[in-house]
Design a protein around this motif. Structure first.
Motif, PDB file in Angstrom:
ATOM      1  N   ALA A  74       1.774  -0.317 -16.318  1.00  0.00           N
ATOM      2  CA  ALA A  74       1.337  -1.602 -15.763  1.00  0.00           C
ATOM      3  C   ALA A  74      -0.184  -1.665 -15.806  1.00  0.00           C
ATOM      4  CB  ALA A  74       1.813  -1.765 -14.326  1.00  0.00           C
ATOM      5  N   LYS A 129       6.493  -9.343 -14.780  1.00  0.00           N
ATOM      6  CA  LYS A 129       6.842  -9.051 -13.387  1.00  0.00           C
ATOM      7  C   LYS A 129       5.711  -9.481 -12.463  1.00  0.00           C
ATOM      8  CE  LYS A 129       9.945  -5.172 -14.281  1.00  0.00           C
ATOM      9  NZ  LYS A 129      10.281  -3.765 -13.914  1.00  0.00           N
ATOM     10  N   PRO A 130       6.020  -9.742 -11.194  1.00  0.00           N
ATOM     11  CA  PRO A 130       4.958 -10.109 -10.252  1.00  0.00           C
ATOM     12  C   PRO A 130       4.110  -8.893  -9.874  1.00  0.00           C
ATOM     13  CG  PRO A 130       7.065  -9.961  -9.132  1.00  0.00           C
ATOM     14  CD  PRO A 130       7.359  -9.794 -10.579  1.00  0.00           C
ATOM     15  N   ARG A 131       2.924  -9.176  -9.401  1.00  0.00           N
ATOM     16  CA  ARG A 131       2.065  -8.096  -8.932  1.00  0.00           C
ATOM     17  C   ARG A 131       2.660  -7.501  -7.658  1.00  0.00           C
ATOM     18  NH1 ARG A 131      -4.355  -9.143  -8.886  1.00  0.00           N
ATOM     19  NH2 ARG A 131      -3.699  -9.802 -10.971  1.00  0.00           N
ATOM     20  N   GLU A 132       2.630  -6.174  -7.558  1.00  0.00           N
ATOM     21  CA  GLU A 132       3.224  -5.506  -6.409  1.00  0.00           C
ATOM     22  C   GLU A 132       2.268  -4.477  -5.818  1.00  0.00           C
ATOM     23  OE1 GLU A 132       6.708  -3.257  -7.468  1.00  0.00           O
ATOM     24  OE2 GLU A 132       5.651  -2.021  -8.927  1.00  0.00           O
ATOM     25  N   TRP A 181     -10.488  -8.647  -5.681  1.00  0.00           N
ATOM     26  CA  TRP A 181      -9.754  -7.917  -6.721  1.00  0.00           C
ATOM     27  C   TRP A 181     -10.698  -7.361  -7.777  1.00  0.00           C
ATOM     28  CZ3 TRP A 181      -4.616  -7.127  -6.107  1.00  0.00           C
ATOM     29  CH2 TRP A 181      -3.941  -7.963  -5.210  1.00  0.00           C
ATOM     30  N   TYR A 194      -2.695  -2.250  -6.487  1.00  0.00           N
ATOM     31  CA  TYR A 194      -1.546  -3.046  -6.885  1.00  0.00           C
ATOM     32  C   TYR A 194      -1.332  -2.820  -8.376  1.00  0.00           C
ATOM     33  CZ  TYR A 194      -1.744  -5.727  -2.504  1.00  0.00           C
ATOM     34  OH  TYR A 194      -1.732  -6.102  -1.184  1.00  0.00           O
ATOM     35  N   ARG A 195      -0.159  -3.217  -8.852  1.00  0.00           N
ATOM     36  CA  ARG A 195       0.093  -3.148 -10.278  1.00  0.00           C
ATOM     37  C   ARG A 195       0.944  -4.332 -10.717  1.00  0.00           C
ATOM     38  NH1 ARG A 195       4.099   2.199 -10.460  1.00  0.00           N
ATOM     39  NH2 ARG A 195       5.943   1.202  -9.529  1.00  0.00           N
ATOM     40  N   GLN A 196       0.795  -4.646 -12.001  1.00  0.00           N
ATOM     41  CA  GLN A 196       1.574  -5.745 -12.566  1.00  0.00           C
ATOM     42  C   GLN A 196       2.017  -5.359 -13.966  1.00  0.00           C
ATOM     43  OE1 GLN A 196      -0.365  -9.598 -12.580  1.00  0.00           O
ATOM     44  NE2 GLN A 196       1.618 -10.620 -12.672  1.00  0.00           N
ATOM     45  N   TYR A 232      -3.188  -1.823 -13.359  1.00  0.00           N
ATOM     46  CA  TYR A 232      -3.419  -1.464 -11.969  1.00  0.00           C
ATOM     47  C   TYR A 232      -4.706  -2.128 -11.475  1.00  0.00           C
ATOM     48  CZ  TYR A 232       0.366   1.919 -11.989  1.00  0.00           C
ATOM     49  OH  TYR A 232       1.613   2.504 -12.032  1.00  0.00           O
ATOM     50  N   TYR A 233      -4.611  -2.770 -10.309  1.00  0.00           N
ATOM     51  CA  TYR A 233      -5.714  -3.517  -9.746  1.00  0.00           C
ATOM     52  C   TYR A 233      -6.142  -2.921  -8.413  1.00  0.00           C
ATOM     53  CZ  TYR A 233      -4.399  -7.159 -13.074  1.00  0.00           C
ATOM     54  OH  TYR A 233      -4.100  -7.868 -14.213  1.00  0.00           O
TER      55      TYR A 233
END
Length: 120
Positions: A91, A43-46, A110, A37-39, A93-94
């Motif tokens: 962003a 912005k929200p995490r996507e 996470w 995911y990235r944030q 990245y998770y």
């Protein structure tokens, strides 16, 4: 105890490439769908990409054809190869490990995140 440790982030010029890796400790890797995911700021995490136990993958439309997710079950790692990077890919990245709770044993873990900056 489960930990996810990301590596490989950094600064890259537009059009360049980076490879992110996530190492999972514990015994969950083989039972987990693994994702990135990235944030971005404000912005929200996507979801960027996810790979299932079967090896099937799904990617966000914004990264299709540029990013590739893969998993190494022998090393408990999941990788994200990012090519043709754009400034809008900037962003944190998770790494994520997920399992459905259909049998009461679900989870959602996470990593701490790694910064990716695309800039000239």
């Amino acid at each position: 105890q489960v930990t996810l440790v990301e590596s490989g982030g950094g600064l890259v010029q537009p059009g360049g490439s980076l490879r992110l890796s996530c190492a999972a400790s514990g015994s969950i890797f083989s039972r987990s769908a693994m994702g990135w995911y990235r944030q971005a700021p404000g912005k929200p995490r996507e979801l960027v990409a996810r790979i299932y136990i079967s090896g099937n993958t799904n990617e966000a439309d914004s990264v299709k054809g540029r990013f590739t997710i893969s998993r190494d079950n022998a090393r408990n790692t999941v990788n994200l190869q990012m090519d043709s990077l754009k400034p809008e890919d900037t962003a944190v990245y998770y790494c994520n490990a997920w399992r459905s709770n259909y049998d009461g044993n679900g989870y959602n873990y996470w990593g701490q995140g790694t910064q990716v900056t695309v800039s000239s």
